[in-house]
Design an enzyme around this catalytic site. Sequence first.
Site, mmCIF file in Angstrom:
data_model
loop_
_atom_site.group_PDB
_atom_site.id
_atom_site.type_symbol
_atom_site.label_atom_id
_atom_site.label_comp_id
_atom_site.label_asym_id
_atom_site.label_seq_id
_atom_site.Cartn_x
_atom_site.Cartn_y
_atom_site.Cartn_z
ATOM 1 N N HIS A 1 8.358 19.186 -6.145
ATOM 2 C CA HIS A 1 8.647 18.683 -7.488
ATOM 3 C C HIS A 1 8.865 17.183 -7.392
ATOM 4 C CE1 HIS A 1 10.475 19.331 -11.577
ATOM 5 N NE2 HIS A 1 10.806 18.081 -11.306
ATOM 6 N N HIS B 1 8.563 13.289 -9.683
ATOM 7 C CA HIS B 1 8.401 12.577 -10.945
ATOM 8 C C HIS B 1 7.781 11.230 -10.626
ATOM 9 C CE1 HIS B 1 11.201 15.014 -13.544
ATOM 10 N NE2 HIS B 1 11.440 15.499 -12.334
#
Length: 72
Positions: A14, A16
Site C-alpha cells: 500500500h 500513496h
Amino acid sequence: MDGPQAGQTVPHVHIHILPRKGGNFQENDEIYDAIDGKEKELKQNLDLDKERKDRSFEEMAEEAEEYRRLLS
C-alpha cells in the site's frame, strides 16, 4: 510496523503517491483535506469491492518486486 502486528489482515503493498508543485497549497497540510475530499468523492462513484480482483501470492510478490525496482 507491518503485517499482523499492525492489524493487517491481508498481505498487501500500500503506497500513496502525492504529486506536488510548489505553491499548490497555501499551507502544506491542506493536502490532507484535499485527499479526504477526493476519497469521499471516489467512494460515492466507485464500488471498490466490485472492482477488486483477488491475486495470487505469486502475483503480489511480482508486483512488490517491481515496486522495489522502481523505488530503489
